[in-house]
Design a protein around this motif. Structure first.
Motif, PDB file in Angstrom:
ATOM      1  N   TYR A 110       0.838  -1.203   0.000  1.00 53.05           N
ATOM      2  CA  TYR A 110       0.000   0.000   0.000  1.00 53.05           C
ATOM      3  C   TYR A 110       0.874   1.254   0.000  1.00 53.05           C
ATOM      4  N   LYS A 111       1.886   1.284   0.867  1.00 50.23           N
ATOM      5  CA  LYS A 111       2.767   2.450   0.935  1.00 50.23           C
ATOM      6  C   LYS A 111       3.505   2.670  -0.381  1.00 50.23           C
ATOM      7  N   GLU A 112       3.864   1.597  -1.048  1.00 50.46           N
ATOM      8  CA  GLU A 112       4.546   1.713  -2.338  1.00 50.46           C
ATOM      9  C   GLU A 112       3.634   2.340  -3.393  1.00 50.46           C
ATOM     10  N   LEU A 113       2.388   1.894  -3.454  1.00 50.35           N
ATOM     11  CA  LEU A 113       1.466   2.444  -4.448  1.00 50.35           C
ATOM     12  C   LEU A 113       1.069   3.883  -4.128  1.00 50.35           C
ATOM     13  N   VAL A 114       1.078   4.255  -2.844  1.00 44.59           N
ATOM     14  CA  VAL A 114       0.859   5.656  -2.481  1.00 44.59           C
ATOM     15  C   VAL A 114       2.059   6.481  -2.932  1.00 44.59           C
ATOM     16  N   ALA A 115       3.275   5.966  -2.716  1.00 45.74           N
ATOM     17  CA  ALA A 115       4.484   6.685  -3.130  1.00 45.74           C
ATOM     18  C   ALA A 115       4.540   6.855  -4.651  1.00 45.74           C
ATOM     19  N   ARG A 116       4.027   5.886  -5.383  1.00 45.15           N
ATOM     20  CA  ARG A 116       3.988   5.979  -6.850  1.00 45.15           C
ATOM     21  C   ARG A 116       2.794   6.799  -7.337  1.00 45.15           C
ATOM     22  N   GLN A 117       1.979   7.280  -6.421  1.00 48.15           N
ATOM     23  CA  GLN A 117       0.789   8.083  -6.679  1.00 48.15           C
ATOM     24  C   GLN A 117      -0.292   7.310  -7.448  1.00 48.15           C
ATOM     25  N   PHE A 118      -0.330   5.999  -7.264  1.00 49.48           N
ATOM     26  CA  PHE A 118      -1.408   5.178  -7.813  1.00 49.48           C
ATOM     27  C   PHE A 118      -2.620   5.239  -6.886  1.00 49.48           C
ATOM     28  N   LEU A 119      -2.359   5.497  -5.608  1.00 47.00           N
ATOM     29  CA  LEU A 119      -3.404   5.621  -4.594  1.00 47.00           C
ATOM     30  C   LEU A 119      -3.274   6.992  -3.936  1.00 47.00           C
ATOM     31  N   PRO A 120      -4.389   7.554  -3.453  1.00 47.81           N
ATOM     32  CA  PRO A 120      -4.315   8.876  -2.823  1.00 47.81           C
ATOM     33  C   PRO A 120      -3.569   8.821  -1.491  1.00 47.81           C
ATOM     34  N   SER A 121      -2.805   9.855  -1.205  1.00 47.31           N
ATOM     35  CA  SER A 121      -2.012   9.879   0.026  1.00 47.31           C
ATOM     36  C   SER A 121      -2.864  10.115   1.273  1.00 47.31           C
ATOM     37  N   ASN A 122      -4.081  10.618   1.101  1.00 45.24           N
ATOM     38  CA  ASN A 122      -4.939  10.869   2.261  1.00 45.24           C
ATOM     39  C   ASN A 122      -5.870   9.697   2.545  1.00 45.24           C
ATOM     40  N   GLY A 123      -5.645   8.569   1.919  1.00 43.32           N
ATOM     41  CA  GLY A 123      -6.489   7.396   2.125  1.00 43.32           C
ATOM     42  C   GLY A 123      -6.066   6.608   3.343  1.00 43.32           C
ATOM     43  N   ASP A 124      -6.719   5.487   3.528  1.00 44.12           N
ATOM     44  CA  ASP A 124      -6.440   4.595   4.635  1.00 44.12           C
ATOM     45  C   ASP A 124      -6.390   3.176   4.070  1.00 44.12           C
ATOM     46  N   PRO A 125      -5.444   2.349   4.518  1.00 42.48           N
ATOM     47  CA  PRO A 125      -5.344   0.988   3.975  1.00 42.48           C
ATOM     48  C   PRO A 125      -6.595   0.146   4.161  1.00 42.48           C
ATOM     49  N   SER A 126      -7.445   0.500   5.125  1.00 42.06           N
ATOM     50  CA  SER A 126      -8.652  -0.289   5.369  1.00 42.06           C
ATOM     51  C   SER A 126      -9.843   0.177   4.537  1.00 42.06           C
ATOM     52  N   PHE A 127      -9.683   1.244   3.766  1.00 45.52           N
ATOM     53  CA  PHE A 127     -10.764   1.718   2.903  1.00 45.52           C
ATOM     54  C   PHE A 127     -11.015   0.721   1.785  1.00 45.52           C
ATOM     55  N   THR A 128     -12.224   0.756   1.251  1.00 47.33           N
ATOM     56  CA  THR A 128     -12.550  -0.042   0.071  1.00 47.33           C
ATOM     57  C   THR A 128     -12.689   0.898  -1.118  1.00 47.33           C
ATOM     58  N   VAL A 129     -12.715   0.328  -2.319  1.00 43.60           N
ATOM     59  CA  VAL A 129     -12.807   1.137  -3.536  1.00 43.60           C
ATOM     60  C   VAL A 129     -13.950   0.630  -4.404  1.00 43.60           C
ATOM     61  N   SER A 130     -14.396   1.499  -5.296  1.00 41.75           N
ATOM     62  CA  SER A 130     -15.400   1.080  -6.273  1.00 41.75           C
ATOM     63  C   SER A 130     -14.698   0.252  -7.351  1.00 41.75           C
ATOM     64  N   GLY A 131     -15.482  -0.367  -8.188  1.00 40.77           N
ATOM     65  CA  GLY A 131     -14.921  -1.165  -9.268  1.00 40.77           C
ATOM     66  C   GLY A 131     -14.081  -0.331 -10.218  1.00 40.77           C
ATOM     67  N   ALA A 132     -14.577   0.854 -10.578  1.00 44.08           N
ATOM     68  CA  ALA A 132     -13.845   1.715 -11.513  1.00 44.08           C
ATOM     69  C   ALA A 132     -12.532   2.189 -10.902  1.00 44.08           C
ATOM     70  N   GLU A 133     -12.543   2.556  -9.622  1.00 45.35           N
ATOM     71  CA  GLU A 133     -11.311   2.997  -8.962  1.00 45.35           C
ATOM     72  C   GLU A 133     -10.300   1.854  -8.860  1.00 45.35           C
ATOM     73  N   GLY A 134     -10.786   0.671  -8.538  1.00 43.38           N
ATOM     74  CA  GLY A 134      -9.896  -0.485  -8.451  1.00 43.38           C
ATOM     75  C   GLY A 134      -9.282  -0.844  -9.795  1.00 43.38           C
ATOM     76  N   LEU A 135     -10.083  -0.791 -10.854  1.00 48.86           N
ATOM     77  CA  LEU A 135      -9.550  -1.064 -12.190  1.00 48.86           C
ATOM     78  C   LEU A 135      -8.505  -0.035 -12.590  1.00 48.86           C
ATOM     79  N   ASN A 136      -8.703   1.205 -12.183  1.00 49.36           N
ATOM     80  CA  ASN A 136      -7.737   2.250 -12.489  1.00 49.36           C
ATOM     81  C   ASN A 136      -6.385   1.947 -11.842  1.00 49.36           C
ATOM     82  N   VAL A 137      -6.401   1.534 -10.582  1.00 51.57           N
ATOM     83  CA  VAL A 137      -5.162   1.187  -9.878  1.00 51.57           C
ATOM     84  C   VAL A 137      -4.480  -0.003 -10.565  1.00 51.57           C
ATOM     85  N   MET A 138      -5.270  -1.018 -10.898  1.00 49.41           N
ATOM     86  CA  MET A 138      -4.697  -2.206 -11.524  1.00 49.41           C
ATOM     87  C   MET A 138      -4.147  -1.886 -12.915  1.00 49.41           C
ATOM     88  N   TYR A 139      -4.812  -1.025 -13.632  1.00 51.11           N
ATOM     89  CA  TYR A 139      -4.330  -0.641 -14.961  1.00 51.11           C
ATOM     90  C   TYR A 139      -2.988   0.071 -14.857  1.00 51.11           C
TER      91      TYR A 139
END
Length: 152
Positions: A110-139
């Motif tokens: 999680y920290k790595e993907l935040v550092a790469r700016q794939f995930l927002p820095s103000n998020g929390d590791p326990s948060f969930t995402v929508s399908g579109a947001e998750g696909l964006n991260v995976m892409y």
């Protein structure tokens, strides 16, 4: 005449099979919360196109067997951001920082993907995402690294 009918039948069946796969991606995109099984489908079908015809439960089982998901989790529950990060890092062999390489823990993924700016820095590791947001991260992870094929 028979060849023409056979050709039309083959094309129709091909389009029907493709439409089924597209319906799975559409279902994922429209999901309010991305489940572990849906995330597994994207990763597993990307790594081996033969898995595209499998359903979500079957691809989740493959992800469990390959170590992309932790054992004992409910694959029908929403995936947490740290789990999604771990799945992405393992599926696409994304190089991580020192602590991730030592532990392969979802926390450091999680920290790595935040550092790469794939995930927002103000998020929390326990948060969930929508399908579109998750696909964006995976892409973004797909573009970063070519996939490593499963070993048998």
């Amino acid at each position: 005449m028979k060849k023409g009918i056979v050709l039309i039948l083959i094309l129709f069946l091909g389009f029907a099979a493709y439409g089924q796969d597209a319906s799975k991606v559409t279902e994922i995109l429209e999901a309010e919360q991305l489940t572990r099984a849906q995330a597994s489908y994207i990763a597993v079908s990307w790594l081996d196109s033969a898995n595209e015809s499998l359903d979500f439960a079957e691809t989740a089982q493959i992800a469990l067997e390959q170590g992309l998901l932790k054992d004992g989790v409910d694959v029908n529950e929403p995936i947490r951001l740290d789990e999604l990060a771990g799945l992405c890092m393992k599926a696409w062999n994304v190089p991580g920082g020192l602590f991730y390489r030592m532990t392969k823990a979802n926390r450091y993924a999680y920290k790595e993907l935040v550092a790469r700016q794939f995930l927002p820095s103000n998020g929390d590791p326990s948060f969930t995402v929508s399908g579109a947001e998750g696909l964006n991260v995976m892409y973004q992870c797909m573009e970063l690294k070519n996939p490593v094929l499963f070993e048998e």
